[in-house]
Write an enzyme that holds these catalytic residues in place. Structure first.
Site, mmCIF file in Angstrom:
data_model
loop_
_atom_site.group_PDB
_atom_site.id
_atom_site.type_symbol
_atom_site.label_atom_id
_atom_site.label_comp_id
_atom_site.label_asym_id
_atom_site.label_seq_id
_atom_site.Cartn_x
_atom_site.Cartn_y
_atom_site.Cartn_z
ATOM 1 N N GLY A 157 0.722 -1.271 -0.012
ATOM 2 C CA GLY A 157 0.048 0.144 -0.023
ATOM 3 C C GLY A 157 0.913 1.269 -0.020
ATOM 4 N NE ARG A 158 -2.311 6.135 2.257
ATOM 5 C CZ ARG A 158 -3.577 5.794 2.213
ATOM 6 N NH1 ARG A 158 -4.331 6.059 1.192
ATOM 7 N NH2 ARG A 158 -4.296 5.226 3.378
ATOM 8 C CB ILE A 159 3.444 2.655 4.622
ATOM 9 C CG1 ILE A 159 2.587 3.980 5.107
ATOM 10 C CG2 ILE A 159 4.657 2.656 5.447
ATOM 11 C CD1 ILE A 159 1.799 3.692 6.731
ATOM 12 N NE ARG A 240 -2.953 -0.348 14.690
ATOM 13 C CZ ARG A 240 -2.298 0.963 14.172
ATOM 14 N NH1 ARG A 240 -1.053 1.151 13.914
ATOM 15 N NH2 ARG A 240 -3.208 2.161 13.994
ATOM 16 C CD GLU A 269 1.600 -0.627 20.358
ATOM 17 O OE1 GLU A 269 1.266 0.559 20.288
ATOM 18 O OE2 GLU A 269 1.916 -1.397 19.507
ATOM 19 C CG HIS A 288 2.690 2.674 17.791
ATOM 20 N ND1 HIS A 288 1.447 1.686 18.108
ATOM 21 C CD2 HIS A 288 2.468 3.344 16.704
ATOM 22 C CE1 HIS A 288 0.808 1.931 16.964
ATOM 23 N NE2 HIS A 288 1.328 2.580 16.156
HETATM 24 C C1 DGY Z 1 -1.450 5.188 12.688
HETATM 25 O O1 DGY Z 1 -1.760 6.303 12.399
HETATM 26 O O2 DGY Z 1 -2.191 4.165 12.600
HETATM 27 C C2 DGY Z 1 -0.114 4.876 13.397
HETATM 28 O O3 DGY Z 1 -0.105 3.612 13.930
HETATM 29 C C3 DGY Z 1 0.151 5.977 14.474
HETATM 30 O O4 DGY Z 1 0.560 7.035 13.806
#
Ligand code: DGY
Length: 329
Positions: A157-159, A240, A269, A288
């Protein structure tokens, strides 16, 4: 005329607060820790809008506690696995998130973790602070090259794509596995698709996770998947925590079936300080913070506020994860 009543579950950057103040009566939870569940259930009563964080569980019970006046839920995050979107949709409430704006910042950080793991940056810093640095050594803290190595992206995806661009700049070979990405349409120049997760894991020197948390991705990296990694491989997780089975990860790292894990997200977490993963020398855990730059967190606050204000005005949210709610009117 009375102003809309809003609860903001933590202090967000000023850019967002400055938009909210003139437009609504916003109560902000002032503590460093999230409001405890019973407090949140109390605070939402009679609200028009809720601006929440990924640390707040927003489910049917909470939405019902708010009452029939609740018009919008705006999450200060791109991920929204903390929200029962189906429950919000069933009640006709739009849910907002903050996509796009944290892509590059998150990819920067995922790449920083990859580099830190490969070149033993944290171990090196600890070594110096511990007073162990006595001379230059030909065998001292040897790591692995990033250039020329293969990066396996789980999720394009984008990231994931932003990560691929960084890897290309470092001379890496990049492969990806993403059953939702059509290789014809979603292809990124020079990035090769793999049709199975196992196939990708067997080939990659670095594996970076870029998938949302869903039922399908919960424990996607389990004992079976971990058995497919190269023993020299590094796992980077900025997605996640529950995408990785922490017990299986511990066993794999301890047994040397995987060389190193660099985790921005964990399950649970936060990770308790006495958690077994923290006792391993080949596991790096940070709290995180992949999207935690001043500019990006400000943009997230602004976008979350804009979503909230649009919902309060009865307008379509600029970034809505359940646009199907608008089909109902
Ligand atoms: C998100 O935006 O989902 C990240 O985990 C925290 O910025």
């Amino acid at each position: 005329m009375s102003r809309p009543k809003v609860f903001v579950t933590r202090l967000i950057p000023e850019g967002g607060m400055a938009l909210l103040r003139p437009a609504c009566d916003a109560e902000v939870w002032p503590d460093e820790l999230p409001p405890p569940r019973p407090v949140l259930l109390e605070k939402v009563r009679g609200l028009d809008g809720l601006l929440c964080l990924l640390t707040d569980k927003v489910d049917g019970e909470l939405i019902d506690a708010a009452g029939p006046g609740l018009k919008v839920i705006s999450n200060h995050a791109v991920g929204y696995d903390n929200i029962d979107v189906a429950a919000a949709t069933a009640r006709g409430i739009p849910v907002g998130n903050t996509p796009g704006i944290l892509t590059e910042t998150t990819a920067d950080f995922a790449f920083a973790l990859l580099m830190a793991a490969a070149r033993r940056v944290v171990e090196g810093a600890d070594y110096v602070r511990a007073g162990k640095w006595r001379t230059w050594g030909p065998m001292l803290l040897l790591g692995h090259d990033v250039h020329g190595a293969t990066l396996g992206l789980v999720g394009l995806g984008r990231i994931g794509q932003a990560m691929a661009r960084r890897a290309a700049g470092f001379g890496m070979r990049v492969i990806y596995y993403d059953p939702y990405c059509d290789p014809e349409k979603g292809a990124v120049a020079g990035v090769e698709a793999r049709s199975t997760l196992d196939g990708l894991l067997a080939e990659a020197d670095f594996v970076s996770l870029h998938v949302p948390l869903t039922e399908a991705t919960h424990h996607l990296i389990d004992a079976q998947a971990l058995s497919r990694f190269k023993p020299t491989a590094v796992l980077v997780n900025t997605s996640r925590g529950p995408v990785v089975d922490p017990d299986a990860l511990y066993e794999a790292l301890k047994a040397g079936r995987l060389a190193y894990a660099a985790l921005d997200v964990t399950d649970p977490e936060p990770l308790p300080v006495d958690h077994k993963l923290l006792a391993l020398p080949n596991c790096l855990v940070v709290p995180h913070i992949a999207s935690a730059s001043w500019a990006t967190r400000t943009r997230m606050a602004v976008m979350a506020a804009e979503n909230l204000l649009a919902g309060l005005r009865g307008e379509r949210l600029p970034n809505c994860v359940n646009p199907e709610v608008y089909g109902r009117v």
